[in-house]
Design a protein around this motif. Sequence first.
Motif, PDB file in Angstrom:
ATOM      1  N   THR A 278      -3.373  68.500 -30.837  1.00 19.92           N
ATOM      2  CA  THR A 278      -4.263  68.841 -31.947  1.00 19.92           C
ATOM      3  C   THR A 278      -5.664  69.126 -31.404  1.00 19.92           C
ATOM      4  OG1 THR A 278      -3.004  67.419 -33.428  1.00 19.92           O
ATOM      5  CG2 THR A 278      -5.204  68.035 -34.158  1.00 19.92           C
ATOM      6  N   GLY A 279      -6.262  70.220 -31.891  1.00 20.33           N
ATOM      7  CA  GLY A 279      -7.612  70.565 -31.444  1.00 20.33           C
ATOM      8  C   GLY A 279      -7.652  71.312 -30.118  1.00 20.33           C
ATOM      9  N   HIS A 280      -6.473  71.622 -29.571  1.00 15.41           N
ATOM     10  CA  HIS A 280      -6.406  72.305 -28.281  1.00 15.41           C
ATOM     11  C   HIS A 280      -5.638  73.623 -28.391  1.00 15.41           C
ATOM     12  CE1 HIS A 280      -7.192  68.142 -27.111  1.00 15.41           C
ATOM     13  NE2 HIS A 280      -7.641  68.606 -25.958  1.00 15.41           N
ATOM     14  N   THR A 281      -5.894  74.496 -27.420  1.00 17.91           N
ATOM     15  CA  THR A 281      -5.035  75.656 -27.219  1.00 17.91           C
ATOM     16  C   THR A 281      -4.218  75.360 -25.968  1.00 17.91           C
ATOM     17  OG1 THR A 281      -6.596  77.184 -28.215  1.00 17.91           O
ATOM     18  CG2 THR A 281      -5.005  78.116 -26.675  1.00 17.91           C
TER      19      THR A 281
ATOM     20  N   ILE B   4      -8.183  60.009 -46.778  1.00 23.28           N
ATOM     21  CA  ILE B   4      -8.729  59.265 -45.639  1.00 23.28           C
ATOM     22  C   ILE B   4      -7.587  58.959 -44.680  1.00 23.28           C
ATOM     23  CG2 ILE B   4      -9.939  57.172 -44.907  1.00 23.28           C
ATOM     24  CD1 ILE B   4     -11.189  56.984 -47.652  1.00 23.28           C
ATOM     25  N   ALA B   5      -7.736  59.365 -43.422  1.00 22.85           N
ATOM     26  CA  ALA B   5      -6.679  59.149 -42.435  1.00 22.85           C
ATOM     27  C   ALA B   5      -7.300  58.995 -41.052  1.00 22.85           C
ATOM     28  CB  ALA B   5      -5.702  60.324 -42.446  1.00 22.85           C
ATOM     29  N   PRO B   6      -6.536  58.414 -40.107  1.00 23.99           N
ATOM     30  CA  PRO B   6      -7.054  58.316 -38.731  1.00 23.99           C
ATOM     31  C   PRO B   6      -7.133  59.687 -38.060  1.00 23.99           C
ATOM     32  CG  PRO B   6      -5.141  56.867 -39.061  1.00 23.99           C
ATOM     33  CD  PRO B   6      -5.229  57.748 -40.260  1.00 23.99           C
ATOM     34  N   SER B   7      -6.276  60.636 -38.475  1.00 25.56           N
ATOM     35  CA  SER B   7      -6.341  61.991 -37.921  1.00 25.56           C
ATOM     36  C   SER B   7      -5.617  62.961 -38.850  1.00 25.56           C
ATOM     37  CB  SER B   7      -5.699  62.043 -36.535  1.00 25.56           C
ATOM     38  OG  SER B   7      -4.336  61.709 -36.617  1.00 25.56           O
ATOM     39  N   PHE B   8      -6.024  64.230 -38.744  1.00 24.40           N
ATOM     40  CA  PHE B   8      -5.417  65.295 -39.553  1.00 24.40           C
ATOM     41  C   PHE B   8      -4.924  66.409 -38.654  1.00 24.40           C
ATOM     42  CE2 PHE B   8      -8.418  63.271 -42.413  1.00 24.40           C
ATOM     43  CZ  PHE B   8      -7.737  63.240 -43.626  1.00 24.40           C
ATOM     44  N   ALA B   9      -3.952  67.176 -39.157  1.00 26.44           N
ATOM     45  CA  ALA B   9      -3.541  68.388 -38.438  1.00 26.44           C
ATOM     46  C   ALA B   9      -4.608  69.461 -38.669  1.00 26.44           C
ATOM     47  CB  ALA B   9      -2.185  68.857 -38.948  1.00 26.44           C
ATOM     48  N   ASP B  10      -4.786  70.334 -37.673  1.00 23.20           N
ATOM     49  CA  ASP B  10      -5.881  71.319 -37.681  1.00 23.20           C
ATOM     50  C   ASP B  10      -5.930  72.256 -38.889  1.00 23.20           C
ATOM     51  OD1 ASP B  10      -7.132  70.577 -35.386  1.00 23.20           O
ATOM     52  OD2 ASP B  10      -6.091  72.006 -34.098  1.00 23.20           O
ATOM     53  N   ILE B  11      -4.807  72.904 -39.164  1.00 22.14           N
ATOM     54  CA  ILE B  11      -4.829  73.947 -40.200  1.00 22.14           C
ATOM     55  C   ILE B  11      -5.070  73.303 -41.565  1.00 22.14           C
ATOM     56  CG2 ILE B  11      -3.631  75.926 -41.219  1.00 22.14           C
ATOM     57  CD1 ILE B  11      -2.008  76.202 -38.667  1.00 22.14           C
ATOM     58  N   PHE B  12      -4.404  72.179 -41.792  1.00 21.85           N
ATOM     59  CA  PHE B  12      -4.606  71.471 -43.061  1.00 21.85           C
ATOM     60  C   PHE B  12      -6.081  71.096 -43.218  1.00 21.85           C
ATOM     61  CE2 PHE B  12      -5.078  67.590 -45.523  1.00 21.85           C
ATOM     62  CZ  PHE B  12      -4.406  67.909 -46.686  1.00 21.85           C
TER      63      PHE B  12
ATOM     64  N   ARG C  13      -2.849  74.939 -32.499  1.00 20.66           N
ATOM     65  CA  ARG C  13      -2.798  76.140 -33.321  1.00 20.66           C
ATOM     66  C   ARG C  13      -2.270  77.326 -32.525  1.00 20.66           C
ATOM     67  NH1 ARG C  13      -7.286  77.959 -37.705  1.00 20.66           N
ATOM     68  NH2 ARG C  13      -7.022  76.241 -39.140  1.00 20.66           N
ATOM     69  N   ALA C  14      -2.540  77.302 -31.223  1.00 24.56           N
ATOM     70  CA  ALA C  14      -2.141  78.444 -30.399  1.00 24.56           C
ATOM     71  C   ALA C  14      -1.589  77.987 -29.062  1.00 24.56           C
ATOM     72  CB  ALA C  14      -3.329  79.367 -30.178  1.00 24.56           C
ATOM     73  N   GLY C  15      -0.693  78.797 -28.501  1.00 23.42           N
ATOM     74  CA  GLY C  15      -0.169  78.582 -27.162  1.00 23.42           C
ATOM     75  C   GLY C  15      -0.253  79.910 -26.433  1.00 23.42           C
ATOM     76  N   LEU C  16      -0.465  79.881 -25.128  1.00 17.94           N
ATOM     77  CA  LEU C  16      -0.670  81.123 -24.378  1.00 17.94           C
ATOM     78  C   LEU C  16       0.149  81.142 -23.097  1.00 17.94           C
ATOM     79  CD1 LEU C  16      -4.586  81.244 -24.476  1.00 17.94           C
ATOM     80  CD2 LEU C  16      -3.060  82.839 -25.664  1.00 17.94           C
ATOM     81  N   VAL C  17       0.518  82.361 -22.687  1.00 22.39           N
ATOM     82  CA  VAL C  17       1.077  82.588 -21.359  1.00 22.39           C
ATOM     83  C   VAL C  17       0.311  83.777 -20.780  1.00 22.39           C
ATOM     84  CG1 VAL C  17       3.124  83.259 -20.035  1.00 22.39           C
ATOM     85  CG2 VAL C  17       3.379  81.723 -21.992  1.00 22.39           C
ATOM     86  N   ALA C  18      -0.044  83.707 -19.497  1.00 22.85           N
ATOM     87  CA  ALA C  18      -0.820  84.775 -18.869  1.00 22.85           C
ATOM     88  C   ALA C  18      -0.016  86.069 -18.760  1.00 22.85           C
ATOM     89  CB  ALA C  18      -1.269  84.328 -17.478  1.00 22.85           C
ATOM     90  N   VAL C  19      -0.737  87.180 -18.663  1.00 20.13           N
ATOM     91  CA  VAL C  19      -0.098  88.491 -18.488  1.00 20.13           C
ATOM     92  C   VAL C  19       0.445  88.618 -17.060  1.00 20.13           C
ATOM     93  CG1 VAL C  19      -0.574  90.973 -18.301  1.00 20.13           C
ATOM     94  CG2 VAL C  19      -1.525  89.649 -20.211  1.00 20.13           C
ATOM     95  N   ASP C  20       1.647  89.157 -16.948  1.00 18.27           N
ATOM     96  CA  ASP C  20       2.184  89.527 -15.628  1.00 18.27           C
ATOM     97  C   ASP C  20       3.048  90.775 -15.808  1.00 18.27           C
ATOM     98  OD1 ASP C  20       4.465  88.604 -16.828  1.00 18.27           O
ATOM     99  OD2 ASP C  20       4.732  86.860 -15.532  1.00 18.27           O
TER     100      ASP C  20
ATOM    101  N   ASN D 190       6.083  79.782 -29.730  1.00 18.99           N
ATOM    102  CA  ASN D 190       6.380  79.603 -31.150  1.00 18.99           C
ATOM    103  C   ASN D 190       6.209  78.160 -31.604  1.00 18.99           C
ATOM    104  OD1 ASN D 190       8.837  78.692 -33.061  1.00 18.99           O
ATOM    105  ND2 ASN D 190       8.214  80.742 -33.677  1.00 18.99           N
ATOM    106  N   MET D 191       6.668  77.219 -30.775  1.00 16.91           N
ATOM    107  CA  MET D 191       6.659  75.822 -31.208  1.00 16.91           C
ATOM    108  C   MET D 191       5.423  75.044 -30.769  1.00 16.91           C
ATOM    109  SD  MET D 191      10.681  74.762 -31.336  1.00 16.91           S
ATOM    110  CE  MET D 191      10.357  73.204 -32.149  1.00 16.91           C
ATOM    111  N   SER D 192       4.394  75.753 -30.294  1.00 12.83           N
ATOM    112  CA  SER D 192       3.142  75.075 -29.915  1.00 12.83           C
ATOM    113  C   SER D 192       2.597  74.265 -31.083  1.00 12.83           C
ATOM    114  CB  SER D 192       2.086  76.103 -29.506  1.00 12.83           C
ATOM    115  OG  SER D 192       2.540  76.888 -28.433  1.00 12.83           O
ATOM    116  N   ILE D 193       2.718  74.817 -32.275  1.00 10.59           N
ATOM    117  CA  ILE D 193       2.205  74.147 -33.476  1.00 10.59           C
ATOM    118  C   ILE D 193       2.924  72.829 -33.710  1.00 10.59           C
ATOM    119  CG2 ILE D 193       3.778  75.488 -34.976  1.00 10.59           C
ATOM    120  CD1 ILE D 193       0.273  74.305 -35.997  1.00 10.59           C
ATOM    121  N   GLU D 194       4.149  72.721 -33.229  1.00 11.55           N
ATOM    122  CA  GLU D 194       4.905  71.470 -33.391  1.00 11.55           C
ATOM    123  C   GLU D 194       4.355  70.361 -32.490  1.00 11.55           C
ATOM    124  OE1 GLU D 194       6.232  72.459 -36.419  1.00 11.55           O
ATOM    125  OE2 GLU D 194       6.835  74.082 -35.112  1.00 11.55           O
ATOM    126  N   ALA D 195       3.461  70.732 -31.572  1.00 16.10           N
ATOM    127  CA  ALA D 195       2.756  69.715 -30.787  1.00 16.10           C
ATOM    128  C   ALA D 195       1.321  69.587 -31.298  1.00 16.10           C
ATOM    129  CB  ALA D 195       2.770  70.084 -29.307  1.00 16.10           C
ATOM    130  N   GLY D 196       1.027  70.251 -32.411  1.00 14.12           N
ATOM    131  CA  GLY D 196      -0.300  70.142 -33.019  1.00 14.12           C
ATOM    132  C   GLY D 196      -1.270  71.244 -32.636  1.00 14.12           C
TER     133      GLY D 196
END
Lengths: 197, 471
Positions: free
Chosen positions: B201-204, A108-116, B233-240, B225-231
Amino acid sequence: MQAFSEHTGQAVPLDRVNVDTDQIIPKQFLKSIKRTGFGDYLFDAWRFNDPGDIGVTPNERQINTEFVLNQPHYQGASVLLARDNFGCGSSREHAVWALLEFGLRVVIAPSFADIFYSNCFKNGLLPIVLEEEVIAKLFELARGDLHLQIDLPSQSVTLPDGTAHNFDIAPGLKEKMLSGMDDIAMSLSERHLIEAF
Amino acid sequence: MAARTLYDKIWDAHLVGTRADGNSLLYIDLQLLHEVTSPQAFEGLTLNNRPLWRVNANLATPDHNVPTNNREAGLDGITDSVALEQVITLDKNCKDFGVEQFDIKDRRQGIVHVVGPEQGATLPGMTIVCGDSHTSTHGAFAALAQGIGTSEVEHVMATQCLVQNKAKNYAVNVTGALAPGVSSKDLILAIIGRLGTAGATGHTLEYRGPAIQALTMEARMTLCNMSIEAGARAGLVAVDDTTLSYVKGRPFAPTGELWDQAEAYWRTLHSDAGAEFDMELNIDAGLIAPQVTWGTSPEMVVSIDGQVPDPAAMDDAVASEAATHALAYMGLDAGTDITDIRVDRVFIGSCTNARIEDLRAAAAQIRGQKLADNVKEAIVVPGSGLVKAQAEAEGLDAIFSAAGFQWRAAGCSMCLGMNPDRVGPGEHCASTSNRNFEGRQGHMARTHLVSPAMAAAAGIAGHFVDIREAR
Ligand code: SF4
């Protein structure tokens, strides 16, 4: 996976934010090619003072008696109370396997990371999101002997005094938990759609 | 049709169907496999007698467990028997299932997230998964790339699909230009500092704006690469044009008429004007200084000219408590100048910063100088065998060796210390990797995340330095 419908168990409070999967199950244990054998190493760097490795059993280790999961009071607890962003970091499903094998059935937590969060639903560990204030109260109560009754069909967590707190869960995930259904079998039942794609 | 974001476009193009319960089936174009998170998935297939849905949509290489020295010995160079079994298991599974693998002896072996783009296996508009959270790297190519758990790995193997709910859209608009000495690693650390480790979290994420367009593909990979470190799952850059010229001519990239068709489609891979994002963050790249993390979460980051923060001065009780914990673990006092933090080890490598441009930036920083006496060890671990060969052709290995930095073979190495490369208890490491979690680089190890040039400079000085000052 194990199905989940209802569960009653003691709550153990883990009072840290951003608990990452490297803490839940450190890297040296990921060398295993199995899905089992991780419970002994759950929160390894916190439960023990010496660095562990695969094959070294808990009774050969220096136990950190201060860590909450090692306190006599919480032995046998099966509901983990956690803080924000539980399970962040690496995608390792080993984290969920370790929690379950250790004997925990609910987090039980206020929020979870997505993949977990999604990994939980592949294995029958129920992640419950409750509001910050409710969690704060549970942390308070869990210093004593707090037994929580979790009921998935009605999406509720009930305290010993009878107060109940409802939680949200996506219908598809709830269904999966209740039935313990194999995801792959379900997707393959839509084989024609995938083939047509 | 309503204006769509880049994420919306890739999602729509891969949507197989949406179930009554709201979950969607998303078609997956490419799955990258490595030794750590695949064995249980292959085992699941075998137990249930299921084949791979599309064999050639999988590409494998061992990276997490491989040693970075004595590589001529191949498998015999792995001294840890449990790790060896895992690497052998990947060999066996790839053979049994017919999956293409760059094995430990192959010169194309390397960190999956370096290998995929390098080979042109990563292409714009693809959906890509891997049992590794830094799969977000491939988003630099406008590919929807996400890290997944082992059960999902097995699911994709068996069905070529992922069951998922659509995420929300988050725009990170970066204006201005990065100053000399400031890299995309500093930019992403600064972004994580602003967003927090669960902020997306919950966003791209989609990184946009002139500062992003000015980045090379390798710099964009570091960012995504480090998008996941902000929660996220994915990060994107447009094609150019930068994207297309990087991809063209790579071994797995299309050629001839197929290329022309692909290019026409890829050129549409950007958010439409007027597309709506659920969240937005605006950042001026020109204001960003080189960044150094001081704590045990990537969000615990500060500029090189700053100080270790004081937990007592933090308004938020939870943040203050976490900072107190982190400082105790890191052995740091509040108020210490970042430039006064001494380093015991230097690690230049990982899927964040082990590409040729990273190695060039590090080498440029140390040319003709020597590792400081207080630094016990500095290792440089190229992201792939091909990066290693390229660096050697440019003479970078000689620059590192002359300065006392060890030149190693490709793999994840000290990023997570599954192989023998570890940071000792209590030691401070200037590291170009992506996670400064407790124990990540070794038992009780103290990690400071920085850019390659900053790590190299710290190795020479023996403590962190502001590399802008020497310019
Ligand atoms: S380099 Fe580090 S972060 Fe990247 S895939 Fe390897 S272990 Fe994971």
